[in-house]
Write a protein that holds these residues in place. Structure first.
Motif, PDB file in Angstrom:
ATOM      1  N   ASP A  28       0.848  -1.190   0.000  1.00 41.76           N
ATOM      2  CA  ASP A  28       0.000   0.000   0.000  1.00 41.76           C
ATOM      3  C   ASP A  28       0.885   1.242   0.000  1.00 41.76           C
ATOM      4  N   LEU A  29       1.237   1.697  -1.193  1.00 42.88           N
ATOM      5  CA  LEU A  29       2.133   2.840  -1.311  1.00 42.88           C
ATOM      6  C   LEU A  29       1.446   4.139  -0.904  1.00 42.88           C
ATOM      7  N   HIS A  30       0.131   4.212  -1.060  1.00 39.85           N
ATOM      8  CA  HIS A  30      -0.613   5.404  -0.641  1.00 39.85           C
ATOM      9  C   HIS A  30      -0.513   5.572   0.884  1.00 39.85           C
ATOM     10  N   ASN A  31      -0.728   4.487   1.608  1.00 35.82           N
ATOM     11  CA  ASN A  31      -0.608   4.528   3.067  1.00 35.82           C
ATOM     12  C   ASN A  31       0.819   4.911   3.470  1.00 35.82           C
ATOM     13  N   HIS A  32       1.797   4.391   2.749  1.00 32.17           N
ATOM     14  CA  HIS A  32       3.199   4.711   3.026  1.00 32.17           C
ATOM     15  C   HIS A  32       3.437   6.221   2.911  1.00 32.17           C
ATOM     16  N   GLU A  33       2.924   6.822   1.846  1.00 30.49           N
ATOM     17  CA  GLU A  33       3.100   8.269   1.654  1.00 30.49           C
ATOM     18  C   GLU A  33       2.395   9.057   2.759  1.00 30.49           C
ATOM     19  N   GLN A  34       1.233   8.586   3.163  1.00 30.54           N
ATOM     20  CA  GLN A  34       0.519   9.245   4.260  1.00 30.54           C
ATOM     21  C   GLN A  34       1.312   9.151   5.562  1.00 30.54           C
ATOM     22  N   LEU A  35       1.904   7.995   5.807  1.00 27.90           N
ATOM     23  CA  LEU A  35       2.709   7.822   7.014  1.00 27.90           C
ATOM     24  C   LEU A  35       3.918   8.751   7.007  1.00 27.90           C
ATOM     25  N   LYS A  36       4.584   8.868   5.860  1.00 25.72           N
ATOM     26  CA  LYS A  36       5.725   9.779   5.765  1.00 25.72           C
ATOM     27  C   LYS A  36       5.303  11.210   6.069  1.00 25.72           C
ATOM     28  N   CYS A  37       4.166  11.614   5.527  1.00 31.54           N
ATOM     29  CA  CYS A  37       3.649  12.964   5.759  1.00 31.54           C
ATOM     30  C   CYS A  37       3.332  13.172   7.245  1.00 31.54           C
ATOM     31  N   ARG A  38       2.650  12.201   7.847  1.00 31.32           N
ATOM     32  CA  ARG A  38       2.304  12.301   9.268  1.00 31.32           C
ATOM     33  C   ARG A  38       3.553  12.346  10.143  1.00 31.32           C
ATOM     34  N   SER A  59      14.860  -0.659   5.505  1.00 33.25           N
ATOM     35  CA  SER A  59      14.103  -1.675   6.246  1.00 33.25           C
ATOM     36  C   SER A  59      12.791  -1.101   6.772  1.00 33.25           C
ATOM     37  N   VAL A  60      12.843   0.127   7.256  1.00 33.24           N
ATOM     38  CA  VAL A  60      11.630   0.796   7.732  1.00 33.24           C
ATOM     39  C   VAL A  60      10.699   1.053   6.548  1.00 33.24           C
ATOM     40  N   THR A  61      11.271   1.478   5.434  1.00 28.33           N
ATOM     41  CA  THR A  61      10.483   1.787   4.240  1.00 28.33           C
ATOM     42  C   THR A  61       9.737   0.567   3.721  1.00 28.33           C
ATOM     43  N   VAL A  62      10.406  -0.578   3.606  1.00 31.07           N
ATOM     44  CA  VAL A  62       9.738  -1.757   3.048  1.00 31.07           C
ATOM     45  C   VAL A  62       8.632  -2.263   3.979  1.00 31.07           C
ATOM     46  N   VAL A  63       8.786  -2.046   5.275  1.00 25.81           N
ATOM     47  CA  VAL A  63       7.712  -2.415   6.204  1.00 25.81           C
ATOM     48  C   VAL A  63       6.544  -1.450   6.037  1.00 25.81           C
ATOM     49  N   SER A  64       6.839  -0.170   5.956  1.00 30.23           N
ATOM     50  CA  SER A  64       5.797   0.841   5.786  1.00 30.23           C
ATOM     51  C   SER A  64       5.028   0.635   4.482  1.00 30.23           C
ATOM     52  N   GLN A  65       5.728   0.247   3.443  1.00 33.59           N
ATOM     53  CA  GLN A  65       5.089   0.022   2.143  1.00 33.59           C
ATOM     54  C   GLN A  65       4.284  -1.270   2.102  1.00 33.59           C
ATOM     55  N   GLY A  66       4.608  -2.194   2.974  1.00 37.66           N
ATOM     56  CA  GLY A  66       3.875  -3.456   3.011  1.00 37.66           C
ATOM     57  C   GLY A  66       4.588  -4.620   2.366  1.00 37.66           C
ATOM     58  N   PRO A  90      -4.333  -1.760   9.730  1.00 38.90           N
ATOM     59  CA  PRO A  90      -5.429  -2.653  10.126  1.00 38.90           C
ATOM     60  C   PRO A  90      -5.490  -3.953   9.328  1.00 38.90           C
ATOM     61  N   ASP A  91      -5.131  -3.902   8.059  1.00 36.25           N
ATOM     62  CA  ASP A  91      -5.184  -5.123   7.241  1.00 36.25           C
ATOM     63  C   ASP A  91      -4.149  -6.146   7.689  1.00 36.25           C
ATOM     64  N   ARG A  92      -3.085  -5.704   8.313  1.00 30.36           N
ATOM     65  CA  ARG A  92      -2.036  -6.626   8.761  1.00 30.36           C
ATOM     66  C   ARG A  92      -2.413  -7.319  10.062  1.00 30.36           C
ATOM     67  N   TYR A  93      -3.322  -6.739  10.810  1.00 27.88           N
ATOM     68  CA  TYR A  93      -3.698  -7.292  12.101  1.00 27.88           C
ATOM     69  C   TYR A  93      -5.068  -7.956  12.091  1.00 27.88           C
ATOM     70  N   ALA A  94      -5.842  -7.729  11.063  1.00 31.70           N
ATOM     71  CA  ALA A  94      -7.183  -8.315  10.989  1.00 31.70           C
ATOM     72  C   ALA A  94      -7.120  -9.836  11.014  1.00 31.70           C
ATOM     73  N   ALA A  95      -6.206 -10.409  10.259  1.00 34.70           N
ATOM     74  CA  ALA A  95      -6.087 -11.867  10.211  1.00 34.70           C
ATOM     75  C   ALA A  95      -5.668 -12.422  11.569  1.00 34.70           C
ATOM     76  N   GLU A  96      -4.756 -11.721  12.256  1.00 34.64           N
ATOM     77  CA  GLU A  96      -4.314 -12.174  13.574  1.00 34.64           C
ATOM     78  C   GLU A  96      -5.456 -12.117  14.580  1.00 34.64           C
ATOM     79  N   GLU A  97      -6.258 -11.042  14.514  1.00 36.05           N
ATOM     80  CA  GLU A  97      -7.384 -10.898  15.437  1.00 36.05           C
ATOM     81  C   GLU A  97      -8.440 -11.961  15.162  1.00 36.05           C
ATOM     82  N   ASP A  98      -8.706 -12.235  13.874  1.00 40.69           N
ATOM     83  CA  ASP A  98      -9.662 -13.280  13.505  1.00 40.69           C
ATOM     84  C   ASP A  98      -9.191 -14.633  14.001  1.00 40.69           C
TER      85      ASP A  98
END
Length: 104
Positions: A28-38, A59-66, A90-98
């Protein structure tokens, strides 16, 4: 000729696996850009998080990008933004919560 056939088969397999991996990892590159901005707004950056954790900025970048998962990196990003990894990714934790809900 046999070596060429094996090479072609391997290339097709790598392409297929790579495509499946991208779908499974939810890049999710859009989320990554939002995180950088925030992070910039909070007076921080991916580079600062990397220095704090003692890892490379990439390493931080590839995690942020997904492309990769790291609870440690996701937690550090969330901490800098005053939130939780579950809120940011949220998409990374939904499966764990389920999965946890199904065990109880």
């Amino acid at each position: 000729m046999r070596d060429e056939s094996i090479s072609e088969s391997l290339l097709v397999w790598v392409r297929t696996e790579s495509k499946d991996l991208h779908q499974a990892m939810k890049v999710d590159l859009h989320n990554h850009e939002q995180l950088k901005c925030r992070l910039r707004q909070a007076g921080s950056s991916m580079a600062e998080i990397a220095r704090t954790l003692g890892i490379k900025q990439s390493s931080v970048t590839v995690v942020s990008q997904g492309y990769r998962r790291s609870h440690r990196v996701q937690s550090a990003i969330a901490c800098q933004l005053g939130t939780t990894p579950q809120e940011l990714f949220p998409d990374r934790y939904a499966a764990e919560e389920d999965s946890a809900a199904n065990k109880t």
